[in-house]
Motif scaffolding. Sequence first.
Motif, PDB file in Angstrom:
ATOM      1  N   LEU A   1     -40.040 -20.230 -25.827  1.00 47.41           N
ATOM      2  CA  LEU A   1     -39.179 -20.394 -27.002  1.00 47.41           C
ATOM      3  C   LEU A   1     -38.170 -21.516 -26.784  1.00 47.41           C
ATOM      4  CD1 LEU A   1     -38.499 -16.652 -27.916  1.00 47.41           C
ATOM      5  CD2 LEU A   1     -40.086 -18.218 -29.034  1.00 47.41           C
ATOM      6  N   ARG A   2     -37.635 -21.589 -25.560  1.00 49.88           N
ATOM      7  CA  ARG A   2     -36.727 -22.708 -25.241  1.00 49.88           C
ATOM      8  C   ARG A   2     -37.441 -24.037 -25.387  1.00 49.88           C
ATOM      9  NH1 ARG A   2     -35.581 -23.973 -19.948  1.00 49.88           N
ATOM     10  NH2 ARG A   2     -37.862 -23.747 -19.760  1.00 49.88           N
ATOM     11  N   ASP A   3     -38.663 -24.122 -24.873  1.00 44.73           N
ATOM     12  CA  ASP A   3     -39.427 -25.370 -24.962  1.00 44.73           C
ATOM     13  C   ASP A   3     -39.759 -25.719 -26.413  1.00 44.73           C
ATOM     14  OD1 ASP A   3     -39.353 -25.466 -22.212  1.00 44.73           O
ATOM     15  OD2 ASP A   3     -41.408 -24.722 -21.944  1.00 44.73           O
ATOM     16  N   LEU A   4     -39.791 -24.719 -27.278  1.00 42.98           N
ATOM     17  CA  LEU A   4     -40.065 -24.947 -28.699  1.00 42.98           C
ATOM     18  C   LEU A   4     -38.791 -25.223 -29.500  1.00 42.98           C
ATOM     19  CD1 LEU A   4     -42.777 -22.175 -29.247  1.00 42.98           C
ATOM     20  CD2 LEU A   4     -43.144 -24.658 -29.282  1.00 42.98           C
ATOM     21  N   GLY A   5     -37.686 -25.439 -28.796  1.00 45.14           N
ATOM     22  CA  GLY A   5     -36.467 -25.885 -29.458  1.00 45.14           C
ATOM     23  C   GLY A   5     -35.486 -24.802 -29.847  1.00 45.14           C
ATOM     24  N   LEU A   6     -35.682 -23.587 -29.344  1.00 47.51           N
ATOM     25  CA  LEU A   6     -34.774 -22.497 -29.685  1.00 47.51           C
ATOM     26  C   LEU A   6     -33.770 -22.250 -28.564  1.00 47.51           C
ATOM     27  CD1 LEU A   6     -37.237 -19.951 -31.335  1.00 47.51           C
ATOM     28  CD2 LEU A   6     -35.882 -21.757 -32.410  1.00 47.51           C
ATOM     29  N   ASP A   7     -32.622 -21.723 -28.940  1.00 49.52           N
ATOM     30  CA  ASP A   7     -31.591 -21.313 -27.983  1.00 49.52           C
ATOM     31  C   ASP A   7     -31.896 -19.865 -27.618  1.00 49.52           C
ATOM     32  OD1 ASP A   7     -29.330 -20.865 -26.507  1.00 49.52           O
ATOM     33  OD2 ASP A   7     -27.953 -20.885 -28.207  1.00 49.52           O
ATOM     34  N   ALA A   8     -32.831 -19.695 -26.686  1.00 46.17           N
ATOM     35  CA  ALA A   8     -33.423 -18.383 -26.434  1.00 46.17           C
ATOM     36  C   ALA A   8     -32.807 -17.704 -25.223  1.00 46.17           C
ATOM     37  CB  ALA A   8     -34.930 -18.528 -26.226  1.00 46.17           C
ATOM     38  N   PHE A   9     -32.740 -16.379 -25.292  1.00 46.88           N
ATOM     39  CA  PHE A   9     -32.342 -15.559 -24.157  1.00 46.88           C
ATOM     40  C   PHE A   9     -33.203 -14.306 -24.157  1.00 46.88           C
ATOM     41  CE2 PHE A   9     -29.802 -14.231 -27.730  1.00 46.88           C
ATOM     42  CZ  PHE A   9     -29.668 -12.850 -27.616  1.00 46.88           C
ATOM     43  N   GLY A  10     -33.322 -13.671 -22.987  1.00 44.12           N
ATOM     44  CA  GLY A  10     -34.212 -12.533 -22.840  1.00 44.12           C
ATOM     45  C   GLY A  10     -33.469 -11.236 -22.561  1.00 44.12           C
ATOM     46  N   LEU A  11     -33.995 -10.151 -23.118  1.00 48.09           N
ATOM     47  CA  LEU A  11     -33.465  -8.811 -22.904  1.00 48.09           C
ATOM     48  C   LEU A  11     -34.612  -7.892 -22.514  1.00 48.09           C
ATOM     49  CD1 LEU A  11     -31.240  -8.583 -26.116  1.00 48.09           C
ATOM     50  CD2 LEU A  11     -30.446  -9.090 -23.797  1.00 48.09           C
ATOM     51  N   ASP A  12     -34.380  -7.039 -21.512  1.00 47.73           N
ATOM     52  CA  ASP A  12     -35.440  -6.138 -21.091  1.00 47.73           C
ATOM     53  C   ASP A  12     -34.834  -4.861 -20.526  1.00 47.73           C
ATOM     54  OD1 ASP A  12     -38.637  -6.586 -20.625  1.00 47.73           O
ATOM     55  OD2 ASP A  12     -37.817  -5.088 -19.257  1.00 47.73           O
ATOM     56  N   LEU A  13     -35.572  -3.782 -20.702  1.00 45.08           N
ATOM     57  CA  LEU A  13     -35.165  -2.471 -20.212  1.00 45.08           C
ATOM     58  C   LEU A  13     -35.236  -2.383 -18.691  1.00 45.08           C
ATOM     59  CD1 LEU A  13     -34.556   0.551 -21.037  1.00 45.08           C
ATOM     60  CD2 LEU A  13     -37.031   0.884 -21.053  1.00 45.08           C
ATOM     61  N   SER A  14     -36.146  -3.123 -18.079  1.00 46.68           N
ATOM     62  CA  SER A  14     -36.427  -3.024 -16.654  1.00 46.68           C
ATOM     63  C   SER A  14     -35.535  -3.959 -15.839  1.00 46.68           C
ATOM     64  CB  SER A  14     -37.902  -3.370 -16.391  1.00 46.68           C
ATOM     65  OG  SER A  14     -38.129  -3.676 -15.039  1.00 46.68           O
ATOM     66  N   PRO A  15     -34.690  -3.433 -14.968  1.00 43.48           N
ATOM     67  CA  PRO A  15     -33.862  -4.319 -14.139  1.00 43.48           C
ATOM     68  C   PRO A  15     -34.684  -5.189 -13.205  1.00 43.48           C
ATOM     69  CG  PRO A  15     -33.611  -2.021 -13.455  1.00 43.48           C
ATOM     70  CD  PRO A  15     -34.373  -2.009 -14.741  1.00 43.48           C
ATOM     71  N   ALA A  16     -35.826  -4.688 -12.748  1.00 48.82           N
ATOM     72  CA  ALA A  16     -36.669  -5.506 -11.870  1.00 48.82           C
ATOM     73  C   ALA A  16     -37.275  -6.675 -12.641  1.00 48.82           C
ATOM     74  CB  ALA A  16     -37.761  -4.646 -11.247  1.00 48.82           C
ATOM     75  N   MET A  17     -37.667  -6.460 -13.891  1.00 50.25           N
ATOM     76  CA  MET A  17     -38.174  -7.557 -14.712  1.00 50.25           C
ATOM     77  C   MET A  17     -37.078  -8.592 -14.960  1.00 50.25           C
ATOM     78  SD  MET A  17     -41.398  -7.490 -15.643  1.00 50.25           S
ATOM     79  CE  MET A  17     -42.796  -6.368 -15.789  1.00 50.25           C
ATOM     80  N   VAL A  18     -35.870  -8.137 -15.244  1.00 46.82           N
ATOM     81  CA  VAL A  18     -34.761  -9.057 -15.479  1.00 46.82           C
ATOM     82  C   VAL A  18     -34.480  -9.879 -14.228  1.00 46.82           C
ATOM     83  CG1 VAL A  18     -32.270  -9.171 -15.921  1.00 46.82           C
ATOM     84  CG2 VAL A  18     -33.726  -7.697 -17.327  1.00 46.82           C
ATOM     85  N   ALA A  19     -34.496  -9.240 -13.064  1.00 43.16           N
ATOM     86  CA  ALA A  19     -34.259  -9.970 -11.819  1.00 43.16           C
ATOM     87  C   ALA A  19     -35.329 -11.031 -11.587  1.00 43.16           C
ATOM     88  CB  ALA A  19     -34.209  -8.988 -10.651  1.00 43.16           C
ATOM     89  N   HIS A  20     -36.586 -10.677 -11.866  1.00 42.36           N
ATOM     90  CA  HIS A  20     -37.667 -11.655 -11.716  1.00 42.36           C
ATOM     91  C   HIS A  20     -37.475 -12.820 -12.681  1.00 42.36           C
ATOM     92  CE1 HIS A  20     -41.871 -12.989 -10.948  1.00 42.36           C
ATOM     93  NE2 HIS A  20     -41.725 -13.470 -12.168  1.00 42.36           N
ATOM     94  N   ALA A  21     -37.160 -12.523 -13.934  1.00 43.41           N
ATOM     95  CA  ALA A  21     -36.982 -13.572 -14.935  1.00 43.41           C
ATOM     96  C   ALA A  21     -35.841 -14.509 -14.546  1.00 43.41           C
ATOM     97  CB  ALA A  21     -36.709 -12.939 -16.301  1.00 43.41           C
ATOM     98  N   ARG A  22     -34.770 -13.966 -13.998  1.00 42.26           N
ATOM     99  CA  ARG A  22     -33.651 -14.812 -13.578  1.00 42.26           C
ATOM    100  C   ARG A  22     -34.055 -15.741 -12.438  1.00 42.26           C
ATOM    101  NH1 ARG A  22     -29.030 -10.029 -13.603  1.00 42.26           N
ATOM    102  NH2 ARG A  22     -28.500 -10.167 -15.846  1.00 42.26           N
ATOM    103  N   ARG A  23     -34.879 -15.238 -11.519  1.00 42.70           N
ATOM    104  CA  ARG A  23     -35.343 -16.089 -10.417  1.00 42.70           C
ATOM    105  C   ARG A  23     -36.302 -17.162 -10.923  1.00 42.70           C
ATOM    106  NH1 ARG A  23     -35.994 -10.993  -7.963  1.00 42.70           N
ATOM    107  NH2 ARG A  23     -38.276 -11.136  -8.244  1.00 42.70           N
ATOM    108  N   ALA A  24     -37.188 -16.766 -11.828  1.00 42.23           N
ATOM    109  CA  ALA A  24     -38.204 -17.697 -12.317  1.00 42.23           C
ATOM    110  C   ALA A  24     -37.633 -18.751 -13.260  1.00 42.23           C
ATOM    111  CB  ALA A  24     -39.323 -16.923 -13.014  1.00 42.23           C
ATOM    112  N   HIS A  25     -36.585 -18.376 -14.001  1.00 45.51           N
ATOM    113  CA  HIS A  25     -36.020 -19.278 -15.024  1.00 45.51           C
ATOM    114  C   HIS A  25     -34.497 -19.256 -14.920  1.00 45.51           C
ATOM    115  CE1 HIS A  25     -40.058 -19.317 -16.755  1.00 45.51           C
ATOM    116  NE2 HIS A  25     -40.041 -18.000 -16.693  1.00 45.51           N
ATOM    117  N   PRO A  26     -33.942 -19.823 -13.852  1.00 48.90           N
ATOM    118  CA  PRO A  26     -32.493 -19.712 -13.621  1.00 48.90           C
ATOM    119  C   PRO A  26     -31.643 -20.415 -14.678  1.00 48.90           C
ATOM    120  CG  PRO A  26     -33.505 -21.245 -12.060  1.00 48.90           C
ATOM    121  CD  PRO A  26     -34.626 -20.559 -12.764  1.00 48.90           C
TER     122      PRO A  26
END
Length: 212
Positions: A66-91
């Motif tokens: 979504l960011r690459d498509l020109g949006l000011d995007a942010f992610g929300l997820d129920l899983s803290p482990a998923m959020v931690a992975h996303a932060r590492r992958a897309h700091p």
Amino acid sequence: MLKHQERTRAAYDGVVELYASMFADRLETRPLTRNMIATFAELVRDTGNPRTADVGCGPGHLTALLRDLGLDAFGLDLSPAMVAHARRAHPELRFDEARMEALPVGDGALGGVLAHYSTIHTPPAELPALLAEQARVLAPGGLLLVSFFGTEDPEPIRFDHKVTPAYSWPVTRFTDLLAEAGLTTTARLLHDPASPRGFLDAHVLARRPPVT
């Protein structure tokens, strides 16, 4: 008995690396899905409010798209482990823990909400409140793109998803729920399943009506 959110959180916490490796490049072989997301992004940009939430973002690959498509995007997820992975992958992007039933977003703040197969674990009785919450955070004219497993049966079907139990939905029933949440369906895309379950892949684009 654990609430379904707690079961879902624990289930996804346990499969983060496998899930991320399976889905990171999945859209490369799914042109219909990829183009539906691109259309959603274009329409959100046209609203003048590019702020977009990827709810149930998982490892963050679609938030980055979504960011690459020109949006000011942010992610929300129920899983803290998923959020931690996303932060590492897309700091460079923002990711936070959140339940879809209680989004940490102000009323009418967003131009877009993406819910890519993230509503599938919600029991049918609880889905109307979840969709109402997604409608709440959209600005007038804002758009929701929700993807889910579709069925031609008249009622939702519970099935054993590989991670945790999920539901497929009749598309007309789903769009009725969107209407009850105050959203107007503007496009529906159904296509043949990419899995042996036999469910259709369903994508529904809906808009919060603009103020007149």
